[in-house]
Scaffold this motif. Sequence first.
Motif: not given
Length: 247
Positions: A95-121
């Motif tokens: 819901p916050t966009g903390a989880s994202y997929k990089r266009e340049e290499d396809g790696i999925v990462l988490v921006n921990e500054d935006w993560c609210i720990g809702c566990k939906l992912c």
Amino acid sequence: MTSLPEYPSGRRLGLVIDLDICVGCHGCAVHCKEWNTGGHPAPLTDQDAYGADPVGVWLNRIHTFEAGEGNDCRTIHFPKSCLHCENAQCVTVCPTGASYKREEDGIVLVNEDWCIGCKLCSWACPYGAREFDENEGVMKKCTLCVDRIYNENMQQIDRQPSCVVTCPTGARHFGDLGDPASEVSRLVAARGGFDLMPELGYKPTNKYLPPRPRKTRARDIGAPRRLVPMGKTERLLARWLDKLFTR
């Protein structure tokens, strides 16, 4: 020092894991834990590590189980981490966009500054690859060691994920799976590498190489060598993997 060239746009960086030669030593998991706890890129916590109720974050885990029936049974060590899916549902539900997929290499990462720990992912990921850090209240996951593979201060041989560098049997391979001519893509084609749970349509980047047919057993010493049919082995492996991830 020899530096690797910059990765061009459109790559799909990922791992190829050989289930035939993985010995379940947990070296990949331990080195991953060590690297990511030493200040890169976020510490992985452990609470009551040697107590009755340990809680900790492991970005790479190894499951060991028996696959087969009767005398045609073998031990399979199955490493599990984020598969960096092309259609990553963990990214879709965040819901916050903390989880994202990089266009340049396809790696999925988490921006921990935006993560609210809702566990939906973690609920959306069918592979159980997300780890909730109880201490920091955020989700963490395999990053494919982005702080290593792009680090120009490291030797070329070390610019790979820590799990690949440390594997004693060479069961883990890293490269561009979006390039059919790459070493990892050729390995997948030659060995019949497969996606985990392809029916879901998530298109994981990481691939697994199936165990080879067993050529001989201790009880067959002195007897003619015979093969366990590969089709049967693959069916049994698929059945046990299904149980592993749906229980």
